[in-house]
Motif scaffolding. Structure first.
Motif, mmCIF file in Angstrom:
data_model
loop_
_atom_site.group_PDB
_atom_site.id
_atom_site.type_symbol
_atom_site.label_atom_id
_atom_site.label_comp_id
_atom_site.label_asym_id
_atom_site.label_seq_id
_atom_site.Cartn_x
_atom_site.Cartn_y
_atom_site.Cartn_z
ATOM 1 N N SER A 111 -0.297 3.930 -21.668
ATOM 2 C CA SER A 111 0.062 5.314 -20.878
ATOM 3 C C SER A 111 -0.035 6.392 -20.994
ATOM 4 C CB SER A 111 1.299 5.444 -19.196
ATOM 5 O OG SER A 111 2.561 5.214 -20.017
ATOM 6 N N ARG A 112 -1.044 8.068 -20.780
ATOM 7 C CA ARG A 112 -0.572 8.789 -20.590
ATOM 8 C C ARG A 112 0.712 9.398 -20.790
ATOM 9 N NH1 ARG A 112 -5.780 12.277 -19.705
ATOM 10 N NH2 ARG A 112 -7.398 10.852 -19.737
ATOM 11 N N GLU A 113 1.845 9.139 -19.820
ATOM 12 C CA GLU A 113 2.994 9.713 -19.959
ATOM 13 C C GLU A 113 3.739 9.592 -20.984
ATOM 14 O OE1 GLU A 113 1.438 9.058 -15.946
ATOM 15 O OE2 GLU A 113 1.222 8.261 -17.592
ATOM 16 N N LEU A 252 2.900 16.587 -17.635
ATOM 17 C CA LEU A 252 2.621 15.298 -17.799
ATOM 18 C C LEU A 252 1.826 15.134 -16.759
ATOM 19 C CD1 LEU A 252 6.503 13.626 -17.562
ATOM 20 C CD2 LEU A 252 4.034 13.202 -18.761
ATOM 21 N N THR A 256 -2.266 13.926 -17.033
ATOM 22 C CA THR A 256 -2.778 12.645 -16.775
ATOM 23 C C THR A 256 -3.930 12.748 -15.521
ATOM 24 O OG1 THR A 256 -1.323 13.009 -14.256
ATOM 25 C CG2 THR A 256 -0.257 11.234 -16.569
ATOM 26 N N ARG A 257 -3.898 14.061 -15.623
ATOM 27 C CA ARG A 257 -5.560 14.491 -14.669
ATOM 28 C C ARG A 257 -6.342 14.942 -15.897
ATOM 29 N NH1 ARG A 257 -1.363 14.866 -11.278
ATOM 30 N NH2 ARG A 257 -1.053 14.000 -9.520
#
Length: 260
Positions: A111-113, A252, A256-257
């Motif tokens: 995940s990007r996080e 964050l 994520t966007r």
């Protein structure tokens, strides 16, 4: 799950060692100077205008605590190390986006996080290396010239400065997420950290505008107060830690966007 953390941590080793080496040389220079200058420091304090000492947070220069706080911590630690962490934070995302490495990373089941958090977590390397290395050098250096530091006060200087350094890294991280080029993010981060320090220092000279410095991170770390007066501002460190978490949360949310 921690591959990015391991890779990023290894990347930070060389820079951390170089920085510790720089501080070894600086410390050796200042400790060599102190015995011959200590007798003249009181006269020097009287000769310079008060605003000069207020600007740089200088106090009790005739003592080893005040001298090292002024010469090493109030300038090199707060400004230069703060700039280093801002620079490091500014390259965490933007550098990988610019060279297309981020595309390859995100093509994996991660995940990007997780990517962002592992990259930030890799800053533990310079944090530990600098705080342990410089504290050791300063403590041993004082003993070599027949002086000594309160080990608790010296440890607190480094412990309470960690949230400040994290905030500097957080500023760079947010810019790294929003900027298209790492050079832009790094330049903006370095400039912003230095300008914040300058605003804090200058605003502190006039009670009417002192409140402006309340928005700068350097306002909440005072090495001289810790070393000279043994005053530990835990609440200020807590505020800086909260500020870092806010910056991390903003980064964050933006990452994520972001369209990569």
């Amino acid at each position: 799950m921690t591959a990015i953390l391991r890779i990023e941590s290894r990347k930070r080793v060389r820079g951390s060692v170089v920085l510790v080496g720089v501080f070894v040389l600086l410390s050796a220079l200042y400790f060599a100077m102190f015995p011959s200058l200590s007798a003249e420091m009181e006269a020097l304090e009287e000769a310079f205008p008060a605003f000069f000492f207020d600007l740089f947070g200088i106090e009790a220069l005739h003592t080893i605590e005040g001298f090292i706080a002024a010469e090493i911590y109030s300038f090199f630690w707060v400004i230069l190390v703060g700039i280093y962490f801002a620079y490091a934070g500014a390259g965490l995302i933007a550098a990988d986006v610019a060279d297309r490495t981020m595309d390859l990373t995100l093509s994996n089941p991660v995940s990007r996080e997780s990517v962002l958090l592992q990259k930030v977590a890799a800053l533990w390397v310079p944090l530990v290396a600098l705080n342990v290395g410089v504290a050791t050098v300063v403590y041993v250096g004082a003993l070599v010239i027949g002086e000594s530091f309160d080990p608790v006060a010296l440890a607190m200087v480094h412990l309470l400065s960690i949230p400040y350094l994290l905030v500097c890294a957080g500023i760079g991280l947010v810019l790294s997420v929003v900027a298209d080029r790492p050079r832009t993010a790094r330049a903006a981060a370095i400039t912003l950290v230095f300008v914040c320090w300058l605003v804090d220092a200058v605003s502190g000279l006039d009670p009417d505008v002192e409140w402006i410095g309340a928005v700068t991170p350097s306002r909440y770390v005072d090495e001289t107060a810790i070393l000279v007066r043994e005053e530990y501002a835990f609440a200020d460190a807590g505020m800086l830690l909260v500020a870092f978490l806010v910056l991390l949360g903003v980064a964050l949310a933006l990452f994520t966007r972001r369209d990569i």
